[in-house]
Write an enzyme that holds these catalytic residues in place. Structure first.
Site: not given
Ligand code: NDP
Ligand code: HSE
Length: 437
Positions: A14-15, A188, A191, A206
């Site tokens: 997502t991010v 998305g 967590e 946070k």
């Molecule tokens: P996602 O699960 O959407 O994305 C994580 C990605 O990392 C997936 O594509 C996953 O692949 C990939 N991945 C997993 N293991 C590995 C590895 N060993 N090497 C390379 N890639 C890997 O998570 P988010 O984008 O939602 O979140 C990412 C971070 O951002 C987290 O720390 C979250 O807490 C933080 N965050 C998220 C927010 C949100 O709105 N979603 C907002 C603020 C912070 P696969 O799917 O194939 O496992």
């Molecule tokens: N899971 C978190 C939330 C993502 O819902 O606020 C943003 O950090």
């Protein structure tokens, strides 16, 4: 002069995909701000087909993030994988290799921040994490820089978009908890393990980071009191409305003369406060400084592009500071590391706040007197009360009380005595009330 800053993007979920999109779509505008391009040199994800789809044919895709983080042609590693294990290894490996790091991973920093920041200091590299708190809202930069003149008195925030989305939809549309959580996952926001959201752990990660930034002390997640939204009922949300309040999951950190409060729990806030009207996935953080007074920061707290906005802002900051002398950088936790203070942390028993109490009682004379006598013995004043007619003769009644502010330890003792009364039929429901005036 026009040498690009070369970044590696780890995790294209997502991010990560949002970050790729913002860097690509806003490349020209970013270059106008920085003076040189930011080049995505390589992206890494376990699912290389998905990564290729996001990144297109021009950008290198790798299945092995560990190979990427030490490469000579990378200046900045952007960790957007999440979790504590692989992410920690990758971040430490990147730092060890002399790379700056940007991460949105609040769980990692709340638990292992001290180790990571110390490693970064040894290698003179920057670690930036604006996206880790309140998604797209630049609240970390505001605390570190915009409010740097102040002694911060407190920070109180709606900092979990998933919970705020759930509470808003339950209140407005009467939708069941589980259905709204499923929607938040599909969008998305949640967590990888959504219990982090609904049990308050994500908000605690946070507020722990904000607490360290606000007061110049170490990151101490183990000192946080954490209570989520899973036990909230529709009845409590409705009674809160009747009393002129809204229920929000708040992260609160406050400096008192005795020490620092650090807590996350459902909180009733007067409905007339701006922050009480923050709905859906939006977040808001109230920061009170001793010079500026209360300030409020509002925006999207989760989601692909809003979170990417914060990630990319951090990359831009690193691009600007990369060539500057180290002493020109803003310290990673706002205060100079040698000036960090071990301020005492207060337990939840020491916190002073007001309470909403809902109790199911036998519908007979004298019950209210018994309850109020116990509260009075603990010097707890009642500020308001509601009792509706029982639905039928002989049925039990619900009493709802609002107390004045008192010490939590005192209310715990009073509640133990109230729950032991024959006339009180169930555990008393308690929600903390904050005026935030
Ligand atoms: P996602 O699960 O959407 O994305 C994580 C990605 O990392 C997936 O594509 C996953 O692949 C990939 N991945 C997993 N293991 C590995 C590895 N060993 N090497 C390379 N890639 C890997 O998570 P988010 O984008 O939602 O979140 C990412 C971070 O951002 C987290 O720390 C979250 O807490 C933080 N965050 C998220 C927010 C949100 O709105 N979603 C907002 C603020 C912070 P696969 O799917 O194939 O496992
Ligand atoms: N899971 C978190 C939330 C993502 O819902 O606020 C943003 O950090």
């Amino acid at each position: 002069m026009n040498t690009p800053l070369r970044v590696a993007l780890l995790g294209l979920g997502t991010v990560g995909s949002g970050t790729f999109t913002v860097l690509r779509n806003n490349a020209a505008e970013i270059e106008r701000r920085v003076g040189f391009p930011i080049e995505i040199k390589v992206v890494a994800d376990l699912d290389t087909a998905k990564a290729r789809q996001v990144a297109g044919p021009e950008v290198e895709v790798s299945a092995n993030a560990f190979d990427v983080v030490t490469r000579d042609d990378i200046d900045v590693v952007i960790e957007l994988i999440g979790g504590y294990t692989i992410a920690k290894q990758l971040v430490l490996a990147a730092i060890e290799a002399g790379k700056h790091v940007v991460t949105a991973n609040k769980a990692l920093l709340a638990v292992h921040g001290e180790e990571i920041f110390a490693a970064a200091a040894r290698k003179n590299v920057m670690v930036a994490f604006e996206a880790a708190v309140a998604g797209g809202i630049p609240v970390i930069k505001s605390i570190k820089e915009g409010l740097a003149a102040n002694q911060i008195e407190y920070v109180a925030g709606i900092i979990n978009g998933t919970c705020n989305f759930i509470l808003s939809e339950m209140r407005d549309k009467g939708l069941p908890f589980a259905d709204v959580l499923a929607q938040a996952q599909a969008l998305g926001y949640a967590e990888a393990d959504p219990t982090f959201d609904i049990e308050g752990i994500d908000a605690a990660h946070k507020i722990t980071l904000l607490s360290a930034l606000a007061f110049g002390m170490p990151v101490q997640f183990d000192k946080a009191y954490v209570e989520g939204i899973t036990k909230l009922t529709k009845d409590d949300i409705t009674f809160a409305e009747e009393l002129g309040y809204r229920v929000k999951l708040l992260g609160i950190t406050r400096r008192t003369s005795e020490g620092v409060e650090l807590r996350v729990h459902p909180t009733m806030i007067p409905a007339k406060r701006l922050i009480a009207n923050v709905e859906g996935v939006m977040n808001a953080v109230l920061v009170k400084g001793n010079a500026v007074g209360p300030t409020l920061y509002y925006g999207a707290g989760a989601g692909s592009l809003p979170t990417a906005s914060a990630v990319v802002a951090d990359i831009i900051e690193i691009a600007r500071m990369n060539a500057a002398p180290i002493e020109c950088r803003t310290p990673v936790l706002a205060f100079r590391s040698e000036a960090a203070q071990a301020i005492p942390m207060l337990s939840i028993d020491q916190v002073v706040t007001a309470y909403y109490l809902r109790m199911q009682v036998a519908d007979r004379p004298g019950v209210l007197a018994e309850v109020s006598t116990i509260l009075a013995k603990h010097s707890i004043s009642i500020a308001a009360m509601i009792q509706h007619q029982p639905s039928q003769e002989g049925a039990s009644a619900q009493i709802v009380l609002l107390t004045q502010r008192c010490v939590e330890g005192e209310i715990n003792q009073a509640l133990a005595k109230i729950e032991a009364l024959d006339s009180v039929l169930d555990k008393v429901v308690r929600i903390r009330v904050e005026d935030l005036s």
